[in-house]
Design an enzyme around this catalytic site. Structure first.
Site, mmCIF file in Angstrom:
data_model
loop_
_atom_site.group_PDB
_atom_site.id
_atom_site.type_symbol
_atom_site.label_atom_id
_atom_site.label_comp_id
_atom_site.label_asym_id
_atom_site.label_seq_id
_atom_site.Cartn_x
_atom_site.Cartn_y
_atom_site.Cartn_z
ATOM 1 C CB CYS A 188 -0.104 1.398 5.932
ATOM 2 S SG CYS A 188 -0.707 0.187 4.727
ATOM 3 C CG ASP A 198 27.031 10.000 60.223
ATOM 4 O OD1 ASP A 198 26.747 10.462 59.227
ATOM 5 O OD2 ASP A 198 27.210 10.713 61.296
ATOM 6 C CB CYS A 204 -0.904 -0.058 1.336
ATOM 7 S SG CYS A 204 -1.743 1.594 1.634
HETATM 8 ZN ZN LIG Z 1 -2.472 1.022 3.728
#
Ligand SMILES: [Zn+2]
Length: 507
Positions: A77, A310, A74
């Site tokens: 993406c 201490d 795609c």
């Molecule tokens: Zn996509």
């Protein structure tokens, strides 16, 4: 939804399928920011009036199981949200996340994505604006697409959670960190250098790469035309799918707080090292932190306490509040009984030197109280004092001088680690107990402001504390033989058990 709305949705959808978007990215482009609708992208598209009319990419995506040909990755993406690629990415995350050792119930995913996806998302918006200006105005108007990270979690968070038997919780302290890589990332970002040579200097890119916040700030100032002149609109079909480089687990620290008593005069609070060599076998810090880190199976720890005593000072009463921050714990939740057993283990292993109580897991925010207490709270002490020339008659008169303010120069014994300064500290209360038949020793009880150096107040530190208790006695010589902290007025962490507080006030 009106028929005209579904028509425009269909047109936008068709256009972006042809451009090379997956169905999930089409849903993003249709302006859908409702994360819950990404659980079923097909359903949500249908609700928007989008029909599956078989665009090239769409058909492949639909029937990838039956075909040897995989769809193009795609353009929006890089395959992250796109079947079948998303399936293999998720399997890889599940394989890489070795969660079996952790007691987590929730998780979050942190994703380090290639920078070019910012440019690709912007290119899709520019494309949308160019072809569907009215739709763009109505649905975006300056707003961004639902981010890839949000879309990924919305699409696959529940699937990941089901497989890992964890619940996705965006505020979880248990994080699956996924680092992605896209081979052409550098190449696609390169035009940024000629576009803004002042921001992406060669030196900067070599050192930091194409950082996302800088890209975002550049994109904020670019209009559509300027963007189109420099970058591909619509974005080109990626040459490969996004890959996973590394899956790592991270977990926020667990804080275990409590109080400790110290019953001996030969135990430093922190490991005592001199020129890299240990001066004493153990320390309060090690005796307490060791069993806690072991039980929580952390990588390391940080110890903090309300002040410190201490090496030769005991800490009695309810004890000194402390916190052990355990880093990268595999176990983060402890039951009441486990905490009690842990108290017992620490106490027993210390062979009578320490006792720990009120052990509990606390929120990071509450640690502010511990730090504030160190500065602000009062402390009570019992000091066994010694007058070699005999106790003067002025003893009772001297303690009646409280409250009084001291000027304390940094004590000689801590000069190597503290800056030289004169600090004003207040002695709030004093009382005295004479020891029967003893003309030289007496017990001085003190209540003071936090941070007062008690030993120095008593012997004067060669005139560096004014007035000293010796001064109050009219210049008598007085020394301190033993000191105990008897109370630290800090009501933190909350009391857990009503166990007996050993007074153990013998000297
Ligand atoms: Zn996509």
């Amino acid at each position: 939804m009106s028929p005209s709305e579904s028509t425009i949705h269909q047109e936008v959808y068709k256009h972006f399928v042809d451009v090379g978007c997956c169905r999930t990215c089409c849903l993003r482009i249709l302006g859908n920011r409702d994360k819950s609708s990404y659980k079923s992208v097909d359903e949500s598209l249908k609700e928007l009036g989008v029909q599956n009319d078989g665009g090239a990419n769409e058909k492949d995506e639909d029937s990838h199981c039956n075909k040897l040909v995989k769809p193009n990755p795609c353009v929006g993406c890089l395959g992250l949200l796109q079947k079948p690629y998303s399936d293999s990415l998720i399997n890889e995350i599940i394989r890489g996340a070795n969660i079996s050792e952790y007691d987590a119930k929730t998780f979050n995913v942190s994703m380090n994505l290639p920078s070019c996806y910012l440019l690709r998302s912007e290119a899709l918006l520019v494309e949308l604006r160019k072809h569907f200006p009215a739709f763009y105005e109505k649905n975006f108007d300056g707003q961004a697409l639902l981010s890839l990270k949000d879309a990924f979690k919305a699409c696959f968070g529940h699937q990941l959670g089901d497989t890992l038997s964890l619940t996705l919780d965006l505020s979880s302290g248990f994080v699956i960190d996924v680092e992605f890589r896209y081979d052409d990332d550098q190449e696609e970002c390169k035009p940024l250098c000629s576009l803004r040579p002042d921001i992406f200097t060669r030196h900067y890119v070599r050192k930091n790469g194409y950082t996302k916040n800088r890209i975002e700030s550049i994109l904020d100032t670019l209009d559509c035309d300027e963007f189109s002149k420099t970058f591909q609109v619509p974005p080109l079909i990626p040459s490969q799918v996004i890959k996973i480089v590394k899956v790592t687990l991270a977990r926020e620290s667990t804080n275990v707080a409590g109080r400790y008593n110290k019953y001996c005069r030969d135990l430093p609070q922190t490991p005592w090292l001199l020129n890299g060599e240990r001066k004493m076998e153990s320390s309060v810090e090690e005796l307490i932190s060791g069993p806690i880190v072991a039980l929580l199976r952390g990588t390391s720890s940080k110890f903090a306490s309300s002040g410190r005593e201490d090496v030769d000072v005991r800490s009695l009463g309810r004890g000194r509040p402390f916190n052990v921050e355990v880093l990268m714990p595999k176990v983060a939740a402890l039951q009441f009984d486990q905490l009690r057993a842990l108290e017992k283990e620490i106490t027993e292993k210390s062979e009578g030197k320490l006792k720990v109580r009120d052990l509990q897991i606390v929120a990071r925010e509450s640690l502010v109280t511990l730090k504030q207490g160190e500065e602000e709270k009062t402390k009570e002490y019992t000091a066994l004092c010694f007058c070699p020339d005999g106790i003067p008659d002025t003893l009772e008169g001297a303690v009646a001088r409280a409250p009084l303010v001291l000027d304390q120069s940094t004590p000689i014994r801590v000069l190597h680690r503290r800056p030289v300064a004169v600090r004003q500290k207040e002695i709030l209360e004093m009382s005295v107990t004479r020891l029967e038949g003893d003309a030289q020793k007496f017990i001085l009880n003190l209540k003071t402001q936090a941070g007062t150096y008690i030993k120095e107040f008593i012997h004067g530190d060669f005139g560096r504390t004014k007035p000293s208790f010796g001064d109050l006695l009219g210049g008598a010589k007085v020394d301190i033989l033993a000191l105990d902290v008897t109370d630290i007025a800090l009501d933190w962490p909350p009391r857990v058990s009503c166990d007996d507080v050993q007074s153990n006030g013998k000297h």
